[in-house]
Design a protein around this motif. Structure first.
Motif, short mmCIF file in Angstrom:
data_model
loop_
_atom_site.label_atom_id
_atom_site.label_comp_id
_atom_site.label_asym_id
_atom_site.label_seq_id
_atom_site.Cartn_x
_atom_site.Cartn_y
_atom_site.Cartn_z
N GLU A 75 -14.31 11.83 -8.02
CA GLU A 75 -13.36 13.42 -7.85
C GLU A 75 -13.28 13.27 -6.32
N ASP A 76 -12.44 13.55 -5.47
CA ASP A 76 -12.44 13.85 -4.23
C ASP A 76 -12.68 12.61 -3.38
N SER A 77 -12.77 11.80 -3.91
CA SER A 77 -13.18 10.49 -3.45
C SER A 77 -12.42 9.73 -2.57
N LEU A 78 -10.78 9.85 -2.15
CA LEU A 78 -9.38 9.35 -1.61
C LEU A 78 -9.89 9.56 -0.56
N THR A 79 -10.16 8.68 0.63
CA THR A 79 -9.58 8.67 1.93
C THR A 79 -8.44 8.45 2.90
N SER A 80 -8.08 8.84 4.06
CA SER A 80 -7.29 8.18 4.56
C SER A 80 -7.46 7.66 5.62
N VAL A 81 -6.66 5.61 5.96
CA VAL A 81 -7.25 5.07 6.53
C VAL A 81 -6.27 5.23 7.05
N GLY A 82 -6.38 4.84 8.77
CA GLY A 82 -5.20 4.61 9.64
C GLY A 82 -4.40 6.14 10.29
N PRO A 83 -3.67 5.76 11.42
CA PRO A 83 -2.63 6.44 11.56
C PRO A 83 -1.05 6.61 11.18
N GLY A 84 -0.79 7.53 11.02
CA GLY A 84 0.77 7.28 11.07
C GLY A 84 1.16 8.67 12.13
N VAL A 85 2.22 8.94 11.86
CA VAL A 85 2.63 10.26 13.31
C VAL A 85 2.42 11.43 13.06
N GLU A 86 2.71 11.28 11.62
CA GLU A 86 2.29 12.91 10.59
C GLU A 86 0.45 13.04 11.09
N ARG A 87 -0.37 12.15 11.38
CA ARG A 87 -1.63 11.91 11.65
C ARG A 87 -1.78 12.20 13.12
N VAL A 88 -1.11 11.35 13.94
CA VAL A 88 -1.43 11.79 15.05
C VAL A 88 -0.79 13.19 15.96
N ALA A 89 0.28 13.82 15.27
CA ALA A 89 0.81 14.56 15.58
C ALA A 89 -0.41 16.36 14.97
N GLU A 90 -0.94 15.65 14.06
CA GLU A 90 -2.39 17.02 13.55
C GLU A 90 -2.86 16.96 14.71
N TYR A 135 0.84 -1.19 -0.25
CA TYR A 135 0.10 -0.32 0.10
C TYR A 135 0.59 0.95 0.18
N LEU A 136 0.38 2.69 -0.69
CA LEU A 136 0.91 3.66 -0.86
C LEU A 136 0.98 4.31 0.64
N VAL A 137 1.79 4.78 1.35
CA VAL A 137 1.31 5.77 3.01
C VAL A 137 1.27 6.58 2.12
N GLU A 138 0.37 7.77 3.03
CA GLU A 138 0.31 9.27 2.80
C GLU A 138 1.26 9.88 3.49
N HIS A 139 2.00 10.82 2.83
CA HIS A 139 3.01 12.11 4.05
C HIS A 139 1.82 12.95 3.68
N ARG A 140 1.58 13.55 4.36
CA ARG A 140 0.49 15.05 3.85
C ARG A 140 1.66 15.96 4.15
N TYR A 141 2.82 15.79 4.79
CA TYR A 141 3.50 17.20 5.26
C TYR A 141 4.22 17.20 3.08
N THR A 142 4.31 16.24 3.40
CA THR A 142 4.94 16.92 1.30
C THR A 142 3.69 16.89 -0.25
N GLY A 143 2.52 16.14 -0.15
CA GLY A 143 1.42 15.56 -0.51
C GLY A 143 2.03 14.71 -1.64
N ARG A 144 2.70 13.45 -0.89
CA ARG A 144 3.08 12.86 -1.37
C ARG A 144 2.44 10.95 -0.97
#
Length: 721
Positions: free
Chosen positions: A480-495, A449-458
């Motif tokens: 359009e705009d149907s992709l959703t983030s599932v589960g936490p990574g450290v960036e999401r916990v920091a948010e 699976y591809l991991v979302e890195h929101r700080y870089t938008g990638r």
């Protein structure tokens, strides 16, 4: 060169060849074992090492050695290490040699550079530009023409003109400066009674000489580093030319360790790891081979350096799974360190707060001296550990920090203390999927699976390194705009932490962090209130004002069929919890879990490591798993799925029938497709009485696999992905 010769040299090349090849030694060329030479291989000249010398020209026509390459010969201990590893890891010896010969430039003398300093003579003609150069040179002391010219704001020609006129003196010096000599008599920190006793045991073992192995088993924060510094100082006193290797599991820990070494021994050690630049690696390799680098701090690959007088090896955090290399040449660095110490007749110290079962069973059997540090020094005490049962007090929908943990964070921050939130997942979310059609974003030609890195938008694949911008449309259904983030990574916990505590200073610390050392310094100085980190934040750091550790998902790592899953989870949680309360202030750790009854978590809460390890030992022994048995993995990769299945099936069918050996598979591993390569795997379990390496070699010789199939043999596998 003349082809007449009365002797032969067996040359080993750093290539996947089955053995060393014989060459004639031309008349007048004196060669010794370990010498670096150029010799013809096919149509090119290749760097090789003299592995054996034989009398006479032999019975068949041979090519001649072309020329010596210079540089320090490869020491006997290093050559023996290569030969032993080739047999043990079931690899061609040239593959092992390739890990040794990491810097061909290191065989040459150091390049030199020209520096200039003020001579004190007046130039015959003074100008404003010349005066500016002399002022700059005086301020800089010794510097290159370019640096002086830049400082003076003139061209480099003015500097050269002053040198010609005698007003500047040119000095030639090596670019690769020698390392400083450590002082074993330099004063260290004052030791507690327990630390002094442990240090005394290690010093006595060093004085005894020869191969000795010790397990330094101390709780987190007990001062293991200061204790093994005592062994280092003793080794340096005993032999002024002694070389010492300190292995660390994480490159990121190097900066913190360097400052401690410099403070204790008066000079910085040599550094060796994959992130070091070519110049530093060239310098380190040459100085080690010449016997001048006295203390080397490095990652697992430092084991392959050509030490000439290795007397002591320290393996810090010896339990850490990063000592296991899976890519390329698979090996377990901790085990190889023990072997290298035995070959060199050196002492080895394995240090950990949570020793591996392998090391503990060796200590229990008397093969290692067991040195214990059961308490922290001074007023510091081990943190209180409690669980938060997520089945009873779950976080709010879409959140990951439970109410009890939030309350504990409020109390901690109000007291002016720091919080560490731990989650061993990088990025923002481990999975991105489409709400419309359920499509999951994966890496091309890979099941990861591809991991979302929101700080870089990638979106990033942490297996292959592939990355792409986060798309606006689902690639499957085009919604359009149907992709959703599932589960936490450290960036999401920091948010989420920022939402809960908008005035708090919050930072993320993971291997993706670009400011690791600076971030650690700021945390130590109390300039960060909440640190959200992955496993890198749990190792080797001392944060005096950190009193609360919150583990977001204590269950992560318990599943997956890995026989070491429980042991690894326990080790990780102990290390993470151990970051809290390392100074005078008491600490606590809260573990969010859906399995509070799991034996690893229960043992941590009770502070009963021995009971947990006894349970693990009984289970492993009953199943004949390491350290009570041996394991190997044979992996197959091919572009075509039918080809890899057929090759793996043929290989399995050719297995020698031997009592005490079990073969499982071939089967698909969890990651059955990586970078377009289909994968299959055979697992082998053998009794300890079986020479598993010899068995695997005999098996390998029975099967001919086409070049289109990649086959990898991993003795003592750690990853089951």
């Amino acid at each position: 060169m003349s082809s007449e010769s009365s002797s032969r040299a067996s040359i080993l090349f750093p290539l996947p060849l089955p053995e060393a090849f014989d060459y004639l030694v031309p008349e007048g060329l004196e060669l010794g074992l370990g010498d670096h030479v150029l010799a013809p291989l096919g149509k090119r000249m290749v760097h090789g090492v003299v592995w054996a010398l034989k009398p006479g020209p032999g019975e068949r026509a041979l090519k001649s050695v072309e020329a010596p390459m210079g540089g320090a010969p490869l020491p006997a201990g290093t050559r023996q290490f290569v030969d032993w590893l080739a047999r043990y890891l079931v690899q061609p010896p040239g593959v092992i040699l390739r890990s040794v010969l990491r810097s061909a430039e290191a065989l040459k003398p150091s390049p030199t550079e020209t520096l200039y300093r003020v001579s004190g003579e007046e130039p015959p003609r003074m100008t404003a530009a010349r005066a500016a150069v002399l002022d700059a040179a005086l301020a800089l002391g010794e510097a290159s023409a370019a640096d002086i010219a830049r400082e003076a704001g003139v061209g480099a020609g003015v500097v050269k003109g002053l040198a010609t006129a005698g007003a500047l003196t040119a000095i030639s010096r090596p670019v690769d400066s020698p390392y400083g000599s450590p002082d074993p008599e330099a004063e260290g920190l004052s030791l507690t009674m327990l630390q002094a006793e442990a240090g005394g045991v290690l010093r006595r073992l060093v004085r005894a000489g020869g191969f000795q192995a010790a397990l330094l088993d101390g709780v987190t924060g007990s001062g293991k580093t200061e204790v093994y510094f005592e062994a280092i100082a003793e080794a340096l006193r005993r032999d002024p030319a002694a070389q010492i290797l300190i292995m660390l599991p994480e490159i990121a820990l190097t900066a913190a360790v360097l400052s401690r070494f410099e403070a204790r021994f008066g000079c910085a050690p040599a550094i060796w790891h994959s992130a070091a630049g070519p110049k530093e690696r060239r310098r380190c390799w040459r100085e080690v081979a010449e016997g001048r680098a006295r203390i080397v701090v490095g990652a697992r690959s430092a084991l392959f350096l050509p030490f000439t007088n290795l007397k002591l090896i320290i393996v810090d955090e010896e339990h850490d799974p990063t000592y296991k290399q899976d890519e390329g040449l698979p090996y377990q660095g901790r085990d190889l360190a023990v072997l290298r110490a035995k070959i060199e007749g050196a002492m080895i110290v394995l240090a950990s707060a949570t020793p591996s079962l392998e090391s503990l069973t060796n200590a229990q059997a008397g093969r290692y001296v067991h040195v214990r540090l059961p308490a922290r020094p001074g007023a510091a005490v081990l943190p209180q550990v409690d669980t938060i049962d997520l089945r009873e007090t779950p976080p709010e929908a879409g959140r990951w920090i439970s109410p009890p943990l939030v309350s504990a964070m409020v109390e901690t921050l109000q007291a002016g203390e720091q919080v560490l939130l731990y989650l061993n997942r990088r990025g923002y979310a481990p999975l991105v999927l489409c709400r419309a059609c359920g499509h999951r974003m994966t890496s091309p030609d890979t099941q990861s699976y591809l991991v979302e890195h929101r700080y870089t938008g990638r979106l990033v694949c942490h297996v292959t390194g592939f990355s792409m911008p986060r798309p606006k449309f689902c690639p499957e259904c085009q919604a359009e705009d149907s992709l959703t983030s599932v589960g936490p990574g450290v960036e999401r916990v920091a948010e989420e932490a920022k939402h809960l505590f908008p005035d708090a200073r919050i930072e993320v610390y993971s291997s993706d962090s670009s400011s690791g050392p600076d971030l650690v310094d700021r945390m130590e100085r109390g300039e960060i209130d909440i640190l959200v980190g992955t496993q890198i934040a749990a190792k080797g750091h001392n944060f005096p004002n950190l009193t609360l550790v919150g583990v977001i998902d204590a269950d992560l790592g318990l599943a997956g069929g890995d026989p070491r899953a429980g042991e690894r989870t326990f080790q990780t949680l102990v290390q993470v919890a151990g970051r809290a309360g390392r100074a005078e202030r008491p600490g606590r750790a809260l573990l969010q879990t859906h399995q509070p009854e799991h034996e690893a978590i229960q043992a941590l809460i009770a502070g009963d490591r021995d009971a947990f390890l006894e349970t693990e030992i009984m289970a492993r022994e009953a199943l004949g798993l390491p350290p009570f048995g041996r394991m190997a993995a044979i992996s197959f990769q091919a572009r075509d799925v039918q080809a890899v299945e057929a090759a793996a099936g043929r290989y399995a069918a050719a297995a020698p029938l031997t009592d005490g050996v079990e073969i499982w598979g071939p089967a698909e591993p969890p990651r059955a497709l990586v970078r377009g390569w289909h994968r299959r795997r055979i697992l082998v379990r053998a009794d300890k009485t079986i020479d598993l390496s010899a068995y695997l070699r005999a098996w390998k010789e029975r099967v001919k696999i086409p070049p289109s199939i990649r086959v990898t043999i991993d003795v003592d596998p750690y990853s089951f992905m």
